[in-house]
Design a protein around this motif. Structure first.
Motif, PDB file in Angstrom:
ATOM      1  N   HIS A  98       0.855  -1.179   0.000  1.00  0.00           N
ATOM      2  CA  HIS A  98       0.000   0.000   0.000  1.00  0.00           C
ATOM      3  C   HIS A  98       0.893   1.232   0.000  1.00  0.00           C
ATOM      4  O   HIS A  98       1.842   1.315   0.769  1.00  0.00           O
ATOM      5  CB  HIS A  98      -0.888  -0.008   1.258  1.00  0.00           C
ATOM      6  N   ILE A  99       0.592   2.175  -0.887  1.00  0.00           N
ATOM      7  CA  ILE A  99       1.326   3.440  -0.879  1.00  0.00           C
ATOM      8  C   ILE A  99       0.319   4.590  -0.853  1.00  0.00           C
ATOM      9  O   ILE A  99      -0.831   4.435  -1.253  1.00  0.00           O
ATOM     10  CB  ILE A  99       2.262   3.601  -2.095  1.00  0.00           C
ATOM     11  N   SER A 100       0.762   5.714  -0.371  1.00  0.00           N
ATOM     12  CA  SER A 100      -0.047   6.932  -0.364  1.00  0.00           C
ATOM     13  C   SER A 100       0.690   7.995  -1.143  1.00  0.00           C
ATOM     14  O   SER A 100       1.920   8.074  -1.086  1.00  0.00           O
ATOM     15  CB  SER A 100      -0.263   7.427   1.066  1.00  0.00           C
ATOM     16  N   LEU A 101      -0.050   8.798  -1.882  1.00  0.00           N
ATOM     17  CA  LEU A 101       0.570   9.909  -2.584  1.00  0.00           C
ATOM     18  C   LEU A 101      -0.448  11.019  -2.765  1.00  0.00           C
ATOM     19  O   LEU A 101      -1.645  10.788  -2.714  1.00  0.00           O
ATOM     20  CB  LEU A 101       1.139   9.467  -3.939  1.00  0.00           C
ATOM     21  N   ARG A 102       0.069  12.194  -2.958  1.00  0.00           N
ATOM     22  CA  ARG A 102      -0.793  13.353  -3.187  1.00  0.00           C
ATOM     23  C   ARG A 102      -0.741  13.689  -4.668  1.00  0.00           C
ATOM     24  O   ARG A 102       0.332  13.728  -5.273  1.00  0.00           O
ATOM     25  CB  ARG A 102      -0.308  14.558  -2.389  1.00  0.00           C
ATOM     26  N   LEU A 103      -1.910  13.955  -5.234  1.00  0.00           N
ATOM     27  CA  LEU A 103      -2.002  14.335  -6.636  1.00  0.00           C
ATOM     28  C   LEU A 103      -2.796  15.630  -6.729  1.00  0.00           C
ATOM     29  O   LEU A 103      -3.736  15.855  -5.964  1.00  0.00           O
ATOM     30  CB  LEU A 103      -2.702  13.236  -7.443  1.00  0.00           C
ATOM     31  N   SER A 104      -2.437  16.443  -7.691  1.00  0.00           N
ATOM     32  CA  SER A 104      -3.147  17.711  -7.879  1.00  0.00           C
ATOM     33  C   SER A 104      -4.573  17.432  -8.355  1.00  0.00           C
ATOM     34  O   SER A 104      -4.873  16.369  -8.909  1.00  0.00           O
ATOM     35  CB  SER A 104      -2.425  18.572  -8.914  1.00  0.00           C
ATOM     36  N   ALA A 105      -5.437  18.404  -8.161  1.00  0.00           N
ATOM     37  CA  ALA A 105      -6.824  18.271  -8.598  1.00  0.00           C
ATOM     38  C   ALA A 105      -6.880  18.060 -10.109  1.00  0.00           C
ATOM     39  O   ALA A 105      -7.683  17.262 -10.606  1.00  0.00           O
ATOM     40  CB  ALA A 105      -7.621  19.505  -8.189  1.00  0.00           C
ATOM     41  N   ASP A 106      -6.010  18.736 -10.844  1.00  0.00           N
ATOM     42  CA  ASP A 106      -5.967  18.602 -12.303  1.00  0.00           C
ATOM     43  C   ASP A 106      -5.604  17.172 -12.705  1.00  0.00           C
ATOM     44  O   ASP A 106      -6.235  16.583 -13.585  1.00  0.00           O
ATOM     45  CB  ASP A 106      -4.962  19.590 -12.900  1.00  0.00           C
ATOM     46  N   LEU A 107      -4.615  16.610 -12.058  1.00  0.00           N
ATOM     47  CA  LEU A 107      -4.195  15.251 -12.376  1.00  0.00           C
ATOM     48  C   LEU A 107      -5.285  14.243 -12.011  1.00  0.00           C
ATOM     49  O   LEU A 107      -5.572  13.318 -12.775  1.00  0.00           O
ATOM     50  CB  LEU A 107      -2.883  14.916 -11.657  1.00  0.00           C
ATOM     51  N   LEU A 108      -5.923  14.444 -10.872  1.00  0.00           N
ATOM     52  CA  LEU A 108      -7.015  13.553 -10.475  1.00  0.00           C
ATOM     53  C   LEU A 108      -8.185  13.638 -11.449  1.00  0.00           C
ATOM     54  O   LEU A 108      -8.833  12.628 -11.744  1.00  0.00           O
ATOM     55  CB  LEU A 108      -7.488  13.880  -9.057  1.00  0.00           C
ATOM     56  N   ALA A 112      -7.612   1.112  -9.805  1.00  0.00           N
ATOM     57  CA  ALA A 112      -7.364   0.286 -10.988  1.00  0.00           C
ATOM     58  C   ALA A 112      -6.959   1.156 -12.175  1.00  0.00           C
ATOM     59  O   ALA A 112      -6.068   0.788 -12.952  1.00  0.00           O
ATOM     60  CB  ALA A 112      -8.597  -0.540 -11.330  1.00  0.00           C
ATOM     61  N   ALA A 113      -7.597   2.307 -12.311  1.00  0.00           N
ATOM     62  CA  ALA A 113      -7.240   3.227 -13.397  1.00  0.00           C
ATOM     63  C   ALA A 113      -5.812   3.733 -13.216  1.00  0.00           C
ATOM     64  O   ALA A 113      -5.037   3.793 -14.184  1.00  0.00           O
ATOM     65  CB  ALA A 113      -8.223   4.394 -13.445  1.00  0.00           C
ATOM     66  N   LEU A 114      -5.443   4.083 -12.002  1.00  0.00           N
ATOM     67  CA  LEU A 114      -4.081   4.535 -11.730  1.00  0.00           C
ATOM     68  C   LEU A 114      -3.055   3.442 -12.021  1.00  0.00           C
ATOM     69  O   LEU A 114      -2.011   3.702 -12.621  1.00  0.00           O
ATOM     70  CB  LEU A 114      -3.951   5.008 -10.288  1.00  0.00           C
ATOM     71  N   ARG A 115      -3.358   2.208 -11.612  1.00  0.00           N
ATOM     72  CA  ARG A 115      -2.441   1.093 -11.900  1.00  0.00           C
ATOM     73  C   ARG A 115      -2.268   0.907 -13.399  1.00  0.00           C
ATOM     74  O   ARG A 115      -1.152   0.703 -13.891  1.00  0.00           O
ATOM     75  CB  ARG A 115      -2.943  -0.204 -11.257  1.00  0.00           C
ATOM     76  N   ALA A 116      -3.364   0.983 -14.159  1.00  0.00           N
ATOM     77  CA  ALA A 116      -3.290   0.837 -15.612  1.00  0.00           C
ATOM     78  C   ALA A 116      -2.454   1.943 -16.237  1.00  0.00           C
ATOM     79  O   ALA A 116      -1.647   1.699 -17.148  1.00  0.00           O
ATOM     80  CB  ALA A 116      -4.701   0.825 -16.213  1.00  0.00           C
ATOM     81  N   LEU A 117      -2.631   3.166 -15.764  1.00  0.00           N
ATOM     82  CA  LEU A 117      -1.863   4.295 -16.292  1.00  0.00           C
ATOM     83  C   LEU A 117      -0.383   4.169 -15.956  1.00  0.00           C
ATOM     84  O   LEU A 117       0.478   4.430 -16.806  1.00  0.00           O
ATOM     85  CB  LEU A 117      -2.421   5.613 -15.743  1.00  0.00           C
TER      86      LEU A 117
END
Length: 57
Positions: free
Chosen positions: A7-17, A39-44
């Motif tokens: 498990h990892i945690s990260l911060r992403l900008s609103a634009d990226l999300l 799942a979408a993040l893993r695919a990307l």
């Protein structure tokens, strides 16, 4: 989740999300199945890594 998955945690900008959400919705339309944000993040990440690794060869 397999025992070796982490498990990892990260911060992403609103634009990226927002971009991830757009991709997630496209995946749902293509697969006609519910696709989670994770799942979408893993695919990307997987697709991006494949491109980077191909460029190294």
């Amino acid at each position: 989740m397999a025992p070796h998955d982490q498990h990892i945690s990260l911060r992403l900008s609103a634009d990226l999300l927002e971009r991830v959400e757009t991709y997630r919705l496209e995946l749902e339309k293509m697969t006609r199945q519910t696709v989670s944000q994770a799942a979408a993040l893993r695919a990307l990440i997987d697709a991006g890594l494949e491109l980077v690794e191909k460029g190294r060869k």
